[in-house]
Write an enzyme that holds these catalytic residues in place. Sequence first.
Site, PDB file in Angstrom:
ATOM      1  CG  ASP A   1      -2.727   5.933 -16.729  1.00  0.00           C
ATOM      2  OD1 ASP A   1      -2.309   5.322 -17.649  1.00  0.00           O
ATOM      3  OD2 ASP A   1      -3.693   6.709 -16.573  1.00  0.00           O
TER       4      ASP A   1
ATOM      5  CG  HIS B   1      -5.843  10.253 -23.680  1.00  0.00           C
ATOM      6  ND1 HIS B   1      -5.575  11.321 -22.715  1.00  0.00           N
ATOM      7  CD2 HIS B   1      -6.605   9.531 -23.119  1.00  0.00           C
ATOM      8  CE1 HIS B   1      -6.277  10.733 -21.691  1.00  0.00           C
ATOM      9  NE2 HIS B   1      -6.974   9.973 -21.865  1.00  0.00           N
TER      10      HIS B   1
ATOM     11  CE  LYS C   1      -3.551   7.344 -20.300  1.00  0.00           C
ATOM     12  NZ  LYS C   1      -3.915   8.089 -18.906  1.00  0.00           N
TER      13      LYS C   1
ATOM     14  CE1 TYR D   1      -6.787  11.446 -18.013  1.00  0.00           C
ATOM     15  CE2 TYR D   1      -5.195  10.325 -16.371  1.00  0.00           C
ATOM     16  CZ  TYR D   1      -6.238  10.510 -17.594  1.00  0.00           C
ATOM     17  OH  TYR D   1      -6.479   9.000 -18.041  1.00  0.00           O
TER      18      TYR D   1
HETATM   19  N1  LIG Z   1      -7.096   6.173 -21.171  1.00  0.00           N
HETATM   20  C1  LIG Z   1      -8.391   6.755 -20.840  1.00  0.00           C
HETATM   21  O1  LIG Z   1      -8.959   7.331 -21.868  1.00  0.00           O
HETATM   22  C2  LIG Z   1      -8.674   6.981 -19.573  1.00  0.00           C
HETATM   23  C3  LIG Z   1      -9.908   7.090 -19.145  1.00  0.00           C
HETATM   24  C4  LIG Z   1     -10.446   7.227 -17.897  1.00  0.00           C
HETATM   25  C5  LIG Z   1      -9.506   6.968 -16.928  1.00  0.00           C
HETATM   26  N2  LIG Z   1      -8.228   6.553 -17.205  1.00  0.00           N
HETATM   27  C6  LIG Z   1      -7.088   6.062 -16.301  1.00  0.00           C
HETATM   28  O2  LIG Z   1      -7.639   5.194 -15.482  1.00  0.00           O
HETATM   29  C7  LIG Z   1      -7.766   5.295 -14.078  1.00  0.00           C
HETATM   30  C8  LIG Z   1      -8.694   4.445 -13.253  1.00  0.00           C
HETATM   31  O3  LIG Z   1      -9.915   5.053 -13.895  1.00  0.00           O
HETATM   32  P1  LIG Z   1     -11.038   5.700 -13.014  1.00  0.00           P
HETATM   33  O4  LIG Z   1     -10.399   6.815 -12.028  1.00  0.00           O
HETATM   34  O5  LIG Z   1     -12.073   6.395 -14.111  1.00  0.00           O
HETATM   35  O6  LIG Z   1     -12.063   4.893 -12.325  1.00  0.00           O
HETATM   36  P2  LIG Z   1     -11.745   3.442 -11.116  1.00  0.00           P
HETATM   37  O7  LIG Z   1     -10.320   3.395 -11.061  1.00  0.00           O
HETATM   38  O8  LIG Z   1     -12.615   2.351 -11.764  1.00  0.00           O
HETATM   39  O9  LIG Z   1     -12.667   3.989 -10.094  1.00  0.00           O
HETATM   40  C9  LIG Z   1     -12.333   4.985  -9.200  1.00  0.00           C
HETATM   41  C10 LIG Z   1     -13.445   5.382  -8.123  1.00  0.00           C
HETATM   42  O10 LIG Z   1     -13.600   4.093  -7.334  1.00  0.00           O
HETATM   43  C11 LIG Z   1     -13.393   4.560  -5.885  1.00  0.00           C
HETATM   44  N3  LIG Z   1     -12.730   3.487  -5.525  1.00  0.00           N
HETATM   45  C12 LIG Z   1     -11.483   3.217  -5.637  1.00  0.00           C
HETATM   46  N4  LIG Z   1     -10.908   2.080  -4.601  1.00  0.00           N
HETATM   47  C13 LIG Z   1     -12.087   1.815  -3.980  1.00  0.00           C
HETATM   48  C14 LIG Z   1     -12.410   0.666  -3.255  1.00  0.00           C
HETATM   49  N5  LIG Z   1     -11.374   0.064  -2.678  1.00  0.00           N
HETATM   50  N6  LIG Z   1     -13.703   0.612  -2.679  1.00  0.00           N
HETATM   51  C15 LIG Z   1     -14.531   1.525  -3.103  1.00  0.00           C
HETATM   52  N7  LIG Z   1     -14.607   2.358  -4.105  1.00  0.00           N
HETATM   53  C16 LIG Z   1     -13.150   2.666  -4.482  1.00  0.00           C
HETATM   54  C17 LIG Z   1     -12.681   5.889  -5.936  1.00  0.00           C
HETATM   55  O11 LIG Z   1     -12.891   6.687  -5.031  1.00  0.00           O
HETATM   56  P3  LIG Z   1     -11.801   7.252  -3.877  1.00  0.00           P
HETATM   57  O12 LIG Z   1     -10.749   8.269  -4.683  1.00  0.00           O
HETATM   58  O13 LIG Z   1     -12.622   8.291  -3.053  1.00  0.00           O
HETATM   59  O14 LIG Z   1     -11.327   6.137  -3.219  1.00  0.00           O
HETATM   60  C18 LIG Z   1     -13.134   6.493  -7.507  1.00  0.00           C
HETATM   61  O15 LIG Z   1     -14.210   7.169  -6.835  1.00  0.00           O
HETATM   62  C19 LIG Z   1      -7.758   6.943 -14.115  1.00  0.00           C
HETATM   63  O16 LIG Z   1      -7.382   7.511 -12.752  1.00  0.00           O
HETATM   64  C20 LIG Z   1      -7.055   7.218 -15.185  1.00  0.00           C
HETATM   65  O17 LIG Z   1      -5.451   7.250 -14.786  1.00  0.00           O
HETATM   66  C21 LIG Z   1      -7.758   6.473 -18.526  1.00  0.00           C
END
Ligand SMILES: NC(=O)c1ccc[n+]([C@@H]2O[C@H](COP(=O)([O-])OP(=O)(O)OC[C@H]3O[C@@H](n4cnc5c(N)ncnc54)[C@H](OP(=O)(O)O)[C@@H]3O)[C@@H](O)[C@H]2O)c1
Length: 277
Positions: free
Chosen positions: A46, A109, A76, A51
């Site tokens: 994704d 998006h 997106k 980004y």
């Molecule tokens: N469509 C939209 O509007 C939108 C908005 C936001 C995000 N997104 C997409 O969704 C994806 C995921 O969301 P997100 O990155 O906001 O949040 P997330 O995946 O919920 O959380 C990421 C955080 O959790 C940590 N983490 C990951 N695995 C872990 C584990 N096993 N144990 C402990 N901590 C862990 C990561 O740290 P480390 O990297 O240090 O492991 C990072 O700080 C994004 O990367 C993006 O591609 C889309």
Amino acid sequence: MTTIPLLTLNDGRKIPAIGFGTYPLDNPQAEAAVREALAAGYRLFDTAARYGNESGVGTGLLSFDVGREDIFVTTKLRGAEQGFDSTLRAFEASLERLKMSYIDMYLIHWPLPGKDLYVESWKAMIRLQKEGRVRSIGVSNFLPEHLQRLIDETGVTPAVNQIEMHVDFAQAAQREVDSKLGILTQAWSPLGRGDILKDPTLGRVAERHGRTPAQVMLRWVVQTGSVPIPKSAHPERMRANLRVFDFQLTDEDMRDLATLDAPSHRTGGDPATYIEE
Ligand SMILES: NC(=O)c1ccc[n+]([C@@H]2O[C@H](COP(=O)([O-])OP(=O)(O)OC[C@H]3O[C@@H](n4cnc5c(N)ncnc54)[C@H](OP(=O)(O)O)[C@@H]3O)[C@@H](O)[C@H]2O)c1
């Protein structure tokens, strides 16, 4: 390596049941992370024009010996590029940065209802799909009224709605609407960006299964029939986050986890009012 189940979209195409998020990685970080994630077994990736890492994602995907047909790439359309012609141009630019001849999934998006351009953007995406430049088309952060308007005005239902969703922001009402319309819900921030991982209730459920809180959060998304796209920059976490298809949360677990849910746990923008900078 974990084998990832496939789900079928409303356009007949298959999508992996878990994916890899790349925000907020920059190009070099995204390239390295995507390589590690491919090696760990991820096949759904994704990214987004916004980004600023499509180029790194594309390079990372090129560098590994996996056939293009075996990976699923989502990107997106950013808000500034909404509109019919600008969507077509933005798509070409994304494709070029990704170094690909087609994209598996193109999403709007955010709806940005104040701009009132999402229907025009959707019409351009329908055209891109007809031309075979993109395999599936969908949306992100769309509320029921936005989805209904797309369907009413074009007759084409999005394949996916990618929304903020984590166990403490469960989005049951939006998921029900998505499901009734035949739209697959994808969960962004499925780990709540890491904030909720120390919660004692979540910890107790994890202990019952000998799993980590992160695995319970991702399993919860999978068990709702939705697709999580967790991000991690750490290979061991990437691998652990994939191991969610070999255990099942019980009704008791689901009841305990339901106590964590509250509307105030939203971490991102409210799609009704959100304005992209
Ligand atoms: N469509 C939209 O509007 C939108 C908005 C936001 C995000 N997104 C997409 O969704 C994806 C995921 O969301 P997100 O990155 O906001 O949040 P997330 O995946 O919920 O959380 C990421 C955080 O959790 C940590 N983490 C990951 N695995 C872990 C584990 N096993 N144990 C402990 N901590 C862990 C990561 O740290 P480390 O990297 O240090 O492991 C990072 O700080 C994004 O990367 C993006 O591609 C889309």
